[in-house]
Enzyme design. Structure first.
Site, PDB file in Angstrom:
ATOM      1  N   ASP A  27       3.612   7.321 -11.420  1.00 18.00           N
ATOM      2  CA  ASP A  27       3.588   5.781 -12.204  1.00 18.00           C
ATOM      3  C   ASP A  27       2.427   5.256 -12.052  1.00 18.00           C
ATOM      4  O   ASP A  27       1.684   5.158 -10.847  1.00 18.00           O
ATOM      5  CB  ASP A  27       4.621   5.225 -11.370  1.00 18.00           C
ATOM      6  CG  ASP A  27       5.180   3.918 -12.261  1.00 18.00           C
ATOM      7  OD1 ASP A  27       6.411   3.775 -12.626  1.00 18.00           O
ATOM      8  OD2 ASP A  27       4.269   2.909 -12.248  1.00 18.00           O
ATOM      9  N   GLU A  73       5.488   3.940 -18.427  1.00 20.95           N
ATOM     10  CA  GLU A  73       4.229   4.604 -17.538  1.00 20.95           C
ATOM     11  C   GLU A  73       4.604   5.715 -16.360  1.00 20.95           C
ATOM     12  O   GLU A  73       3.960   5.691 -15.519  1.00 20.95           O
ATOM     13  CB  GLU A  73       3.315   3.581 -17.270  1.00 20.95           C
ATOM     14  CG  GLU A  73       3.729   2.187 -16.838  1.00 20.95           C
ATOM     15  CD  GLU A  73       4.855   1.815 -15.909  1.00 20.95           C
ATOM     16  OE1 GLU A  73       5.860   2.244 -16.316  1.00 20.95           O
ATOM     17  OE2 GLU A  73       4.574   1.568 -15.043  1.00 20.95           O
TER      18      GLU A  73
HETATM   19  N1  GTP Z   1       0.331   0.996 -23.900  1.00 19.94           N
HETATM   20  C1  GTP Z   1       1.609   1.186 -23.588  1.00 19.94           C
HETATM   21  N2  GTP Z   1       2.306   0.484 -22.759  1.00 19.94           N
HETATM   22  C2  GTP Z   1       3.291   0.944 -22.309  1.00 19.94           C
HETATM   23  C3  GTP Z   1       4.078   1.776 -22.928  1.00 19.94           C
HETATM   24  N3  GTP Z   1       5.370   1.904 -22.202  1.00 19.94           N
HETATM   25  C4  GTP Z   1       5.401   0.873 -21.337  1.00 19.94           C
HETATM   26  N4  GTP Z   1       4.274   0.187 -21.260  1.00 19.94           N
HETATM   27  C5  GTP Z   1       3.786  -0.912 -20.658  1.00 19.94           C
HETATM   28  O1  GTP Z   1       3.925  -0.603 -19.074  1.00 19.94           O
HETATM   29  C6  GTP Z   1       3.920  -1.677 -18.189  1.00 19.94           C
HETATM   30  C7  GTP Z   1       4.623  -1.407 -17.048  1.00 19.94           C
HETATM   31  O2  GTP Z   1       4.637  -2.505 -16.259  1.00 19.94           O
HETATM   32  P1  GTP Z   1       5.448  -2.587 -14.850  1.00 19.94           P
HETATM   33  O3  GTP Z   1       6.637  -1.874 -14.933  1.00 19.94           O
HETATM   34  O4  GTP Z   1       5.243  -4.200 -14.607  1.00 19.94           O
HETATM   35  O5  GTP Z   1       4.531  -1.771 -13.857  1.00 19.94           O
HETATM   36  P2  GTP Z   1       2.857  -1.964 -13.656  1.00 19.94           P
HETATM   37  O6  GTP Z   1       2.285  -3.025 -14.379  1.00 19.94           O
HETATM   38  O7  GTP Z   1       2.441  -0.711 -13.967  1.00 19.94           O
HETATM   39  O8  GTP Z   1       2.939  -2.377 -12.289  1.00 19.94           O
HETATM   40  P3  GTP Z   1       3.191  -1.334 -11.019  1.00 19.94           P
HETATM   41  O9  GTP Z   1       3.946  -0.048 -11.418  1.00 19.94           O
HETATM   42  O10 GTP Z   1       4.125  -2.075  -9.854  1.00 19.94           O
HETATM   43  O11 GTP Z   1       2.047  -0.906 -10.438  1.00 19.94           O
HETATM   44  C8  GTP Z   1       4.544  -2.911 -19.291  1.00 19.94           C
HETATM   45  O12 GTP Z   1       3.414  -3.572 -19.558  1.00 19.94           O
HETATM   46  C9  GTP Z   1       4.940  -2.055 -20.707  1.00 19.94           C
HETATM   47  O13 GTP Z   1       4.755  -2.689 -21.717  1.00 19.94           O
HETATM   48  C10 GTP Z   1       3.550   2.414 -23.694  1.00 19.94           C
HETATM   49  O14 GTP Z   1       3.921   3.458 -24.591  1.00 19.94           O
HETATM   50  N5  GTP Z   1       2.385   2.311 -24.243  1.00 19.94           N
END
Ligand code: GTP
Length: 551
Positions: A424, A467
């Site tokens: 992750d 992610e």
């Molecule tokens: N650019 C992009 N962003 C994505 C995609 N799928 C998910 N995200 C973003 O990934 C982010 C995940 O955020 P969180 O679940 O808060 O996790 P994080 O910010 O990585 O925080 P931690 O996991 O706690 O380190 C969100 O802002 C989603 O919008 C994608 O396909 N492309």
């Protein structure tokens, strides 16, 4: 017969096989004449340019003297017209000093009434030793038809040898058609698909058309049916066009992709079916015109349709287009040869249409095979897409579920343990917020590339969503799995993603759990829960680290 009437003669001993030409002579009369009316008239030498007469209803006379120069051997010979569709063929003949005798051959009598058991109207005679035979031939049609004066002359032994050879070729042709019919039937049954049945109908009607044209159908299928010999052609040919259209409509899905053309073809099919009915009720001229119209419509419509479909991206339509183009070319040549004076080939050129038809049938089978392959490729592509994450081209959860079964089977065989790691990205939201979503996408693709470089043949690597990524590693022990996880983590944190001039640094956290070991075999769900617990621990301790599941 005086020597002036027959200044030269054909030596039977030199005959072998030849087309009747000068010293043979010919005469044309506008009405049907009898021998006495023409005997004293001037006959012209018969040369190549007098053979083809286009459509005509006149009466044609040919005259020749066949001479047996041997003082001791009688000599047998055979003559026949080149077409099996000559209506009336009357032979007047007289050996030296004998009175004229007459044999009237017509295809309006049952096959068995023919003096020579041959698919075309033929006459056979033995000229006694040292004598000659004077022959007058009268050719005429009951209705205007395509007229050619090609008459074959044979020594009887050569003729019989030739017929054996010809039968072999015909056998080859019908053998191939029958084989194709069997293949198509097997496919129709195995695939439960009507297109193959339509292809069968196309083959059968096409084979029957040629059996009729060659006279073999009359000789072998219905020797007593004057009707089918003389009238069957239009019916079978119209059936052929109807089935060709039906096959083409199903093969190219015209209802869906070419609705207007589909409508036109369906209408033509109805008209042709109606023409068949008319034929049974005795109409001739109208049905003849309709059969020609049908012929013309296949000539143009089907190659054009195939070509359009190919241009539209239907790859397998190219064989379909090629098949009909070859058929059309053969047919155009034959029609031009039979009904015009463009070519001097008489009826013989029909064989090109027949060969064209055979190549066409084979190409259509190739087209059918290519269509099957295209469908299989589409199916595989659909499966691949359904199992794939579009952004990273890694597999998705569905693929992981499928592959877990494969991995489990391998584990059962090899007992090499399997570990699940879940990965992750750290603070991905912040990165997205700072650099934008597109930058975020590049990072996800970058991580996918890193994972791919660590994913061996036997491993499974997917994007779970967002992610989050996961990997199944089949390695000898937990420390090896941990080492791999750490390498991935380090490589990812050491290689920033370059985006619009920014080097975006990033890290990720990993949770690792055994999935299949000799002591415990988990379901995928159970393994994921445990790896997720480990990942949670990695996230809550320091991020940018790997945590191993602890019971
Ligand atoms: N650019 C992009 N962003 C994505 C995609 N799928 C998910 N995200 C973003 O990934 C982010 C995940 O955020 P969180 O679940 O808060 O996790 P994080 O910010 O990585 O925080 P931690 O996991 O706690 O380190 C969100 O802002 C989603 O919008 C994608 O396909 N492309």
């Amino acid at each position: 017969a005086s020597p002036q009437v027959f200044p030269q003669s054909v030596d039977i001993a030199q005959l072998e096989h030849r087309l009747l030409r000068a010293p043979a002579t010919f005469l044309i009369t506008d009405t049907r004449t009898e021998l006495d009316e023409v005997k004293q008239r001037a006959f012209m030498p018969l040369t190549d340019e007098h053979i083809n007469h286009g459509i005509s209803a006149k009466t044609y006379w040919l005259r020749v003297r066949l001479e047996n120069t041997s003082p001791i051997h009688d000599r047998a010979w055979v003559l026949h017209h080149e077409s099996s569709y000559l209506d009336n063929f009357t032979i007047y003949y007289a050996d030296t000093g004998e009175p004229m005798r007459k044999v009237a051959l017509t295809d309006r009598q049952p096959f068995h009434s023919r003096p020579v058991d041959y698919r075309k109207l033929a006459f056979s005679h033995v000229t006694p030793a040292g004598e000659s035979t004077d022959v007058y031939l009268r050719l005429d049609y009951d209705k205007a038809d395509s007229v050619s004066l090609n008459v074959h002359l044979w020594e009887r032994d050569d003729f019989e040898r030739y017929v054996r050879w010809e039968n072999l070729l015909h056998g080859g042709y019908f053998g191939i058609i029958l084989t194709l019919v069997c293949i198509a039937l097997l496919f129709a049954i195995a695939m439960r698909e009507l297109t193959f049945l339509y292809y069968c109908a196309f083959l059968v009607t096409s084979g029957l058309t040629w059996a009729l044209i060659s006279g073999l159908a009359y000789q072998y299928f219905w020797p007593d049916s004057v009707f089918w010999h003389n009238e069957g052609f239009h019916i079978v040919y119209l059936l052929f066009v109807i089935s060709a259209f039906q096959f083409s409509r199903a093969f190219l899905h015209t209802a869906k992709y070419f609705p207007r053309c589909n409508k036109l073809m369906r209408t033509l099919q109805f008209i042709m079916a109606f023409a068949i009915l008319l034929r049974f009720f005795g109409d001739y001229e109208l049905v003849l015109d309709m059969a020609f119209a049908a012929m013309a419509s296949t000539l143009i419509l089907l190659p054009a349709l195939g070509w359009r479909a190919y241009r539209k991206g239907v790859v397998y339509a190219r064989w379909f287009a090629a098949a009909w183009l070859i058929y059309s070319l053969g047919l155009v040549i034959s029609l031009a040869s039979a009904y015009t004076r463009v070519f001097d080939w008489g009826m013989e050129s029909l064989v090109y249409t027949q060969i064209g038809g055979l190549i066409e049938s084979l190409l259509l089978l190739v087209a059918l095979a290519e269509r099957l392959m295209a469908r299989e490729a589409d199916r595989r592509q659909a499966i691949r897409l359904a199992n794939q994450d579009p952004l990273t081209q890694l597999g998705n959860r569905r693929l992981m579920a499928q592959q877990y079964e494969v991995v489990r089977e391998r584990f059962a065989r090899t007992q090499v343990p399997v570990f699940l790691i879940m990965l992750d990205l750290d603070h991905f939201k912040a990165i997205n917020d700072a650099y934008g979503h597109i930058a975020g996408d590049s990072i996800l693709q970058h991580l996918a590339d890193v994972l791919r470089s660590y994913c061996r043949e036997e491993d499974v690597c997917i994007r779970l969503g967002g992610e989050e990524f996961a990997m199944l590693l089949q390695v000898p022990n937990e420390s090896t799995a941990l080492k791999t996880a750490e390498r991935i983590r380090q490589e990812f944190s050491n290689t920033p993603t370059f985006y619009q001039g920014h080097a975006i640094a990033h890290t990720l956290s990993i949770g690792l759990s055994p999935a299949l070991t000799t002591s415990e075999q988990l379901t995928l769900q159970e393994a994921m829960v445990r790896a997720d617990e480990a990942l949670y621990r990695a996230k809550t301790t320091s991020r940018n680290c790997t945590a191993v599941y602890a019971a």
